[in-house]
Design a protein around this motif. Structure first.
Motif, short mmCIF file in Angstrom:
data_model
loop_
_atom_site.label_atom_id
_atom_site.label_comp_id
_atom_site.label_asym_id
_atom_site.label_seq_id
_atom_site.Cartn_x
_atom_site.Cartn_y
_atom_site.Cartn_z
N ILE A 159 0.87 -1.19 0.00
CA ILE A 159 0.00 0.00 0.00
C ILE A 159 0.90 1.23 0.00
CG2 ILE A 159 -1.84 1.24 1.20
CD1 ILE A 159 -2.65 -1.26 2.62
N PHE A 160 0.51 2.24 -0.76
CA PHE A 160 1.23 3.52 -0.66
C PHE A 160 0.24 4.63 -0.31
CE2 PHE A 160 0.07 5.60 -4.70
CZ PHE A 160 -0.41 4.53 -5.43
N GLY A 161 0.82 5.75 0.18
CA GLY A 161 -0.05 6.86 0.63
C GLY A 161 -0.52 6.65 2.05
N LEU A 162 0.22 5.86 2.83
CA LEU A 162 -0.15 5.63 4.23
C LEU A 162 0.14 6.89 5.05
CD1 LEU A 162 1.49 2.10 4.67
CD2 LEU A 162 -0.97 2.60 4.58
N CYS A 206 -3.80 10.83 1.98
CA CYS A 206 -2.49 11.37 1.58
C CYS A 206 -2.70 12.56 0.62
CB CYS A 206 -1.77 10.22 0.87
SG CYS A 206 -0.23 10.62 0.12
N ASP A 207 -1.82 13.52 0.68
CA ASP A 207 -1.85 14.65 -0.24
C ASP A 207 -1.86 14.12 -1.69
OD1 ASP A 207 -1.13 17.61 -0.83
OD2 ASP A 207 0.34 16.41 -1.96
N GLU A 208 -2.78 14.67 -2.49
CA GLU A 208 -2.97 14.13 -3.85
C GLU A 208 -1.71 14.20 -4.71
OE1 GLU A 208 -6.18 15.64 -6.22
OE2 GLU A 208 -7.63 15.12 -4.67
N ASP A 213 2.94 11.55 -7.23
CA ASP A 213 4.40 11.38 -7.40
C ASP A 213 4.82 9.96 -7.05
OD1 ASP A 213 4.62 13.98 -8.14
OD2 ASP A 213 5.42 14.70 -6.22
N MET A 214 4.22 9.44 -5.97
CA MET A 214 4.56 8.06 -5.56
C MET A 214 4.22 7.08 -6.68
SD MET A 214 3.11 8.01 -1.65
CE MET A 214 4.07 8.58 -0.25
N PHE A 215 3.00 7.23 -7.21
CA PHE A 215 2.56 6.26 -8.21
C PHE A 215 3.40 6.36 -9.48
CE2 PHE A 215 -1.14 4.21 -10.67
CZ PHE A 215 -0.77 2.96 -10.25
N GLU A 216 3.73 7.58 -9.84
CA GLU A 216 4.55 7.78 -11.04
C GLU A 216 5.91 7.08 -10.87
OE1 GLU A 216 4.62 11.96 -12.29
OE2 GLU A 216 6.61 11.45 -13.12
#
Ligand code: SF4
Length: 359
Positions: A159-162, A206-208, A213-216
């Motif tokens: 999971i990201f954006g935790l 999480c800040d959009e 940026d994380m997903f990219e």
């Protein structure tokens, strides 16, 4: 005016079994699950449902949850032996804390041939903050145990954006996944569901921009490392796709068993409620087929779609396709979105919805 065709269906070749038990509740979780030591009544309910379906042949079987790895050998067998012996892909979801050499050998002996393990992150501080009950080290050991038991078709969930997670943290998680050299990764951005612990605590998403940026970074790094981004949240080494999930995304029927499960038979969607009753769901079949197909790099097979539903999405949605022209591609009889298009799929789908659905 296009004519709607009488929909033709092929036999159901996939089954999902929801095992609704967990050791504890993770803060982000909104699945149907319970903490229960006594599984007897639930198992009887699940087995009764499977027996009624009288399944003779199956391509994919998926034990999800909840936490299927919680089942004892006897409980597992009660469900397993209601299905055919030969199954092309039999996936079991596991949590790292349940994995022992004995359990892994047992699952192998029962022809489980794919494991999907909920790791979520390799950061102990974050694992604790989301209510997980394993450590990063336990997750690493679990992968090794599974490999030694002969499981080679392994996937993990991240999971990201935790809350409190930085881009650097995400980079470390993905790099650790890459070092493990597994064939498949499912990676999701954290969604704060109202019914989850986080939702009730009012935790902010999480800040959009950070999430984007994380997903990219995730997409770029995994692709550079030889993984195909074959579905919005799924990455696989070439050809190592989840065959079971492809059944969902490629508009095929699938059985659903166990409280909290969804299924689809004869094109009719349903879910199973907590009393084991099958509740039909009203859905727009063709729209759902498009929505699911466009999630993947394979898109929608236009001739099968036309044959099944009697109309051509290319014609019906010509305006929307034109509006998002750089993202839509048609090749070899398939309509699909490029990667940037898949990222804005929800916006595109809203534009495809009939006007009355938007009111
Ligand atoms: S995330 Fe999985 S293990 Fe955690 S509570 Fe939900 S179903 Fe159970």
């Amino acid at each position: 005016m296009e004519q709607e065709a009488e929909v033709t269906r092929s036999p159901v070749r996939s089954a999902y079994v929801h095992i609704p038990f967990c050791h504890g509740i993770c803060s982000y979780c909104a699945f149907y699950r319970r903490i229960s030591q006594d599984h007897t009544g639930w198992l009887k309910q699940i087995c009764d449902q499977i027996r009624k379906a009288d399944i003779r042949e199956l391509d994919t079987l998926y034990f999800g949850g909840g936490t299927p790895s919680i089942l004892t050998e006897e409980e597992f067998d009660r469900i397993r032996f209601l299905f055919p012996d030969q199954i092309h892909e039999f996936t079991m979801e596991c949590n790292p804390e349940d994995i022992t050499p004995e359990k892994a050998a047992f699952w192998k002996s029962r022809s489980v041939n794919r494991i999907s393990m909920g790791v979520q992150t390799f950061d102990d501080r974050l694992l604790k903050s989301i209510g997980r009950r394993h450590s990063a080290q336990k997750a690493r050991e679990a992968v090794e145990i599974l490999r030694r038991a002969g499981f080679e078709n392994l996937s993990i969930d991240l999971i990201f954006g935790l809350p409190g997670q930085t881009l650097k943290d995400v980079e470390r998680d993905v790099m650790e996944f890459l070092q493990m050299d597994l064939p498949h990764l499912s990676i999701y951005s954290l969604q704060i569901e109202p019914d989850s612990v986080f939702g009730k605590q009012g935790v902010h998403p999480c800040d959009e921009d950070l999430e984007a940026d994380m997903f990219e970074w995730i997409i770029r790094t995994l692709k550079e490392s030889g993984y195909e981004h074959y579905e919005i949240s799924s990455f696989a080494k070439p050809g190592r796709y989840s065959q079971h999930n492809l059944a969902y995304w490629q508009d095929r029927d699938f059985f659903g068993f166990g409280p909290g499960a969804s299924g689809r038979e004869q094109g009719q969607r349903y879910h199973i409620d907590s009393r084991g009753q099958r509740i039909p769901e009203e859905t727009d079949g063709p729209f759902e087929a498009l929505m699911m197909g466009l999630r993947t790099q394979f898109g929608v097979d236009l001739s099968s779609f036309r044959e099944k539903y009697g109309w051509d999405p290319g014609r019906r949605y010509a305006d929307v396709i034109k509006r998002y022209a750089p993202h839509f591609c048609e090749q070899d009889g398939r309509l699909f979105l490029d990667e940037n298009g898949r990222e804005i799929l929800n916006t595109i789908l809203v534009d495809m919805l009939p006007e009355e659905s938007c009111e």
